[in-house]
Write a protein that holds these residues in place. Structure first.
Motif, PDB file in Angstrom:
ATOM      1  N   ILE A  84      -6.136  -4.986  -6.033  1.00  0.00           N
ATOM      2  CA  ILE A  84      -4.719  -4.920  -5.681  1.00  0.00           C
ATOM      3  C   ILE A  84      -4.201  -6.279  -5.194  1.00  0.00           C
ATOM      4  O   ILE A  84      -3.186  -6.346  -4.507  1.00  0.00           O
ATOM      5  CB  ILE A  84      -4.474  -3.844  -4.605  1.00  0.00           C
ATOM      6  CG1 ILE A  84      -5.321  -4.130  -3.348  1.00  0.00           C
ATOM      7  CG2 ILE A  84      -4.784  -2.457  -5.153  1.00  0.00           C
ATOM      8  CD1 ILE A  84      -4.979  -3.210  -2.191  1.00  0.00           C
TER       9      ILE A  84
ATOM     10  N   SER B   1     -11.319  -1.919  -1.687  1.00  0.00           N
ATOM     11  CA  SER B   1     -10.662  -1.165  -2.740  1.00  0.00           C
ATOM     12  C   SER B   1     -11.413  -1.320  -4.056  1.00  0.00           C
ATOM     13  O   SER B   1     -11.804  -2.430  -4.425  1.00  0.00           O
ATOM     14  CB  SER B   1      -9.215  -1.671  -2.911  1.00  0.00           C
ATOM     15  OG  SER B   1      -8.609  -1.137  -4.064  1.00  0.00           O
TER      16      SER B   1
ATOM     17  N   LEU C  64      -7.260   5.500   2.997  1.00  0.00           N
ATOM     18  CA  LEU C  64      -6.036   5.474   2.211  1.00  0.00           C
ATOM     19  C   LEU C  64      -6.271   6.250   0.924  1.00  0.00           C
ATOM     20  O   LEU C  64      -7.229   5.970   0.195  1.00  0.00           O
ATOM     21  CB  LEU C  64      -5.622   4.041   1.880  1.00  0.00           C
ATOM     22  CG  LEU C  64      -5.143   3.162   3.042  1.00  0.00           C
ATOM     23  CD1 LEU C  64      -6.328   2.591   3.821  1.00  0.00           C
ATOM     24  CD2 LEU C  64      -4.281   2.023   2.524  1.00  0.00           C
TER      25      LEU C  64
ATOM     26  N   ASP D 231      -0.513  -7.076  -5.933  1.00  0.00           N
ATOM     27  CA  ASP D 231       0.402  -6.285  -5.109  1.00  0.00           C
ATOM     28  C   ASP D 231       0.556  -6.906  -3.721  1.00  0.00           C
ATOM     29  O   ASP D 231       1.668  -6.994  -3.184  1.00  0.00           O
ATOM     30  CB  ASP D 231      -0.100  -4.842  -4.974  1.00  0.00           C
ATOM     31  CG  ASP D 231      -0.166  -4.121  -6.306  1.00  0.00           C
ATOM     32  OD1 ASP D 231       0.640  -4.448  -7.203  1.00  0.00           O
ATOM     33  OD2 ASP D 231      -1.017  -3.226  -6.457  1.00  0.00           O
ATOM     34  N   LEU D 232      -0.569  -7.331  -3.140  1.00  0.00           N
ATOM     35  CA  LEU D 232      -0.530  -7.928  -1.810  1.00  0.00           C
ATOM     36  C   LEU D 232       0.159  -9.296  -1.854  1.00  0.00           C
ATOM     37  O   LEU D 232       0.992  -9.616  -0.992  1.00  0.00           O
ATOM     38  CB  LEU D 232      -1.944  -8.055  -1.251  1.00  0.00           C
ATOM     39  CG  LEU D 232      -2.725  -6.747  -1.095  1.00  0.00           C
ATOM     40  CD1 LEU D 232      -4.101  -7.021  -0.490  1.00  0.00           C
ATOM     41  CD2 LEU D 232      -1.961  -5.757  -0.226  1.00  0.00           C
TER      42      LEU D 232
ATOM     43  N   LEU E 252      -9.197   4.078  -0.636  1.00  0.00           N
ATOM     44  CA  LEU E 252      -9.408   2.761  -0.032  1.00  0.00           C
ATOM     45  C   LEU E 252      -9.858   2.929   1.414  1.00  0.00           C
ATOM     46  O   LEU E 252      -9.628   3.980   2.043  1.00  0.00           O
ATOM     47  CB  LEU E 252      -8.122   1.932  -0.058  1.00  0.00           C
ATOM     48  CG  LEU E 252      -7.708   1.236  -1.358  1.00  0.00           C
ATOM     49  CD1 LEU E 252      -7.471   2.234  -2.476  1.00  0.00           C
ATOM     50  CD2 LEU E 252      -6.446   0.402  -1.131  1.00  0.00           C
TER      51      LEU E 252
ATOM     52  N   LEU F 220       0.817  -1.214   0.000  1.00  0.00           N
ATOM     53  CA  LEU F 220       0.000   0.000   0.000  1.00  0.00           C
ATOM     54  C   LEU F 220       0.848   1.260   0.000  1.00  0.00           C
ATOM     55  O   LEU F 220       0.367   2.345   0.343  1.00  0.00           O
ATOM     56  CB  LEU F 220      -0.914  -0.005   1.239  1.00  0.00           C
ATOM     57  CG  LEU F 220      -1.883  -1.180   1.363  1.00  0.00           C
ATOM     58  CD1 LEU F 220      -2.559  -1.167   2.728  1.00  0.00           C
ATOM     59  CD2 LEU F 220      -2.920  -1.166   0.249  1.00  0.00           C
ATOM     60  N   GLN F 221       2.101   1.151  -0.391  1.00  0.00           N
ATOM     61  CA  GLN F 221       3.049   2.246  -0.219  1.00  0.00           C
ATOM     62  C   GLN F 221       2.719   3.490  -1.042  1.00  0.00           C
ATOM     63  O   GLN F 221       3.192   4.592  -0.725  1.00  0.00           O
ATOM     64  CB  GLN F 221       4.458   1.764  -0.568  1.00  0.00           C
ATOM     65  CG  GLN F 221       4.627   1.227  -1.963  1.00  0.00           C
ATOM     66  CD  GLN F 221       6.011   0.645  -2.189  1.00  0.00           C
ATOM     67  OE1 GLN F 221       6.981   1.082  -1.575  1.00  0.00           O
ATOM     68  NE2 GLN F 221       6.107  -0.357  -3.040  1.00  0.00           N
TER      69      GLN F 221
ATOM     70  N   LEU G  74      -9.903  -4.774   4.293  1.00  0.00           N
ATOM     71  CA  LEU G  74      -9.531  -3.742   3.335  1.00  0.00           C
ATOM     72  C   LEU G  74     -10.499  -3.754   2.155  1.00  0.00           C
ATOM     73  O   LEU G  74     -10.795  -4.815   1.603  1.00  0.00           O
ATOM     74  CB  LEU G  74      -8.100  -3.980   2.844  1.00  0.00           C
ATOM     75  CG  LEU G  74      -7.521  -3.038   1.795  1.00  0.00           C
ATOM     76  CD1 LEU G  74      -7.356  -1.627   2.362  1.00  0.00           C
ATOM     77  CD2 LEU G  74      -6.168  -3.568   1.310  1.00  0.00           C
TER      78      LEU G  74
ATOM     79  N   TYR H  10      -0.071   4.928  -1.094  1.00  0.00           N
ATOM     80  CA  TYR H  10      -1.155   5.640  -0.433  1.00  0.00           C
ATOM     81  C   TYR H  10      -0.691   6.273   0.878  1.00  0.00           C
ATOM     82  O   TYR H  10       0.179   5.738   1.563  1.00  0.00           O
ATOM     83  CB  TYR H  10      -2.316   4.680  -0.117  1.00  0.00           C
ATOM     84  CG  TYR H  10      -2.942   4.058  -1.340  1.00  0.00           C
ATOM     85  CD1 TYR H  10      -3.965   4.704  -2.028  1.00  0.00           C
ATOM     86  CD2 TYR H  10      -2.512   2.815  -1.809  1.00  0.00           C
ATOM     87  CE1 TYR H  10      -4.546   4.133  -3.155  1.00  0.00           C
ATOM     88  CE2 TYR H  10      -3.079   2.237  -2.935  1.00  0.00           C
ATOM     89  CZ  TYR H  10      -4.101   2.901  -3.600  1.00  0.00           C
ATOM     90  OH  TYR H  10      -4.664   2.339  -4.708  1.00  0.00           O
TER      91      TYR H  10
END
Length: 220
Positions: free
Chosen positions: A165, A161, A107, A168-169, A144, A78-79, A159, A81
């Motif tokens: 994502i 969204s 976020l 990414d996770l 988010l 989540l970098q 979470l 955000y």
């Protein structure tokens, strides 16, 4: 002891289902058009992060021995955000430590936000079903929402969204896999009972359909 980490996802959920539906059929019919009919419905995704410590049967993401590493990995995913809690910018670690259960953690890629957090708060007299329109507004803007949720021994994280994502996770969590940390990716649409949710307590090595164990060599 072994940490069983579960990333439960649900994709392609209709964003419009979070909003209040038209009850006046004539208004609805007038508002419809061929263009609207052909336009794909906007969707969103949900991610639920939880875990179990075996053989002690301690339930909750925050109960995991690798909790700090999981939180660090989530922050990596989540970098892009900024996280806001009670109007202040915080780190994910700070949010997880200080947020009340049900308090919205927002976020956003922007430097600020204008959301009314009281409309997004989940509490005993109010559940997520009562604040769906407010959640839909946030997700529609591409921001988010993150919530802490009570677990038997601590808390889990939830979470939401508009953007999917998952990749990414997944990329952040997979490197944590070891003999002491087993990672299961779970399709929440196929795990609808409490028994299925806690499958690790009765069928860990033969998980039910919808739950896939992730290994270092697993490729999406």
């Amino acid at each position: 002891m072994t940490d069983i980490f579960k990333l439960i996802f649900e994709h392609d959920l209709r964003l419009d289902e979070l909003r209040a539906r038209h009850t006046d059929r004539s208004v609805q019919e007038v508002s419809e058009s061929i263009e609207a009919f052909l336009k794909p419905d906007p969707t969103y995704s949900k991610f639920y992060l939880t875990g179990t410590v075996l053989p002690e049967s301690r339930f909750g993401l925050s109960a995991l021995r690798h909790y700090d590493r999981v939180l660090h990995a989530l922050a990596g995913g989540l970098q892009e955000y900024s996280l806001f809690l009670n109007g202040k910018v915080v780190t994910l670690e700070e949010a997880a430590e200080t947020a009340d259960v049900g308090a919205p953690i927002i976020l956003t890629r922007a430097e600020s936000h204008s959301w009314q957090t009281d409309r997004l708060t989940i509490h005993d007299g109010n559940n997520i079903g009562h604040i769906k329109p407010a959640i839909a507004d946030v997700l529609s803007s591409d921001d988010l929402l993150l919530y802490k949720e009570k677990a038997h021994h601590g808390f889990d994280l939830h979470l939401l969204s508009k953007k999917n994502i998952y990749r990414d996770l997944f990329a952040q969590f997979q490197p944590l896999v070891s003999e002491a940390f087993r990672f299961f990716s779970i399709n929440g649409k196929k795990m609808r009972s409490e028994k299925m949710f806690y499958f690790e307590t009765w069928t860990l090595n033969r998980p039910p359909h919808g739950a896939e164990e992730v290994f270092p060599e697993t490729v999406l």
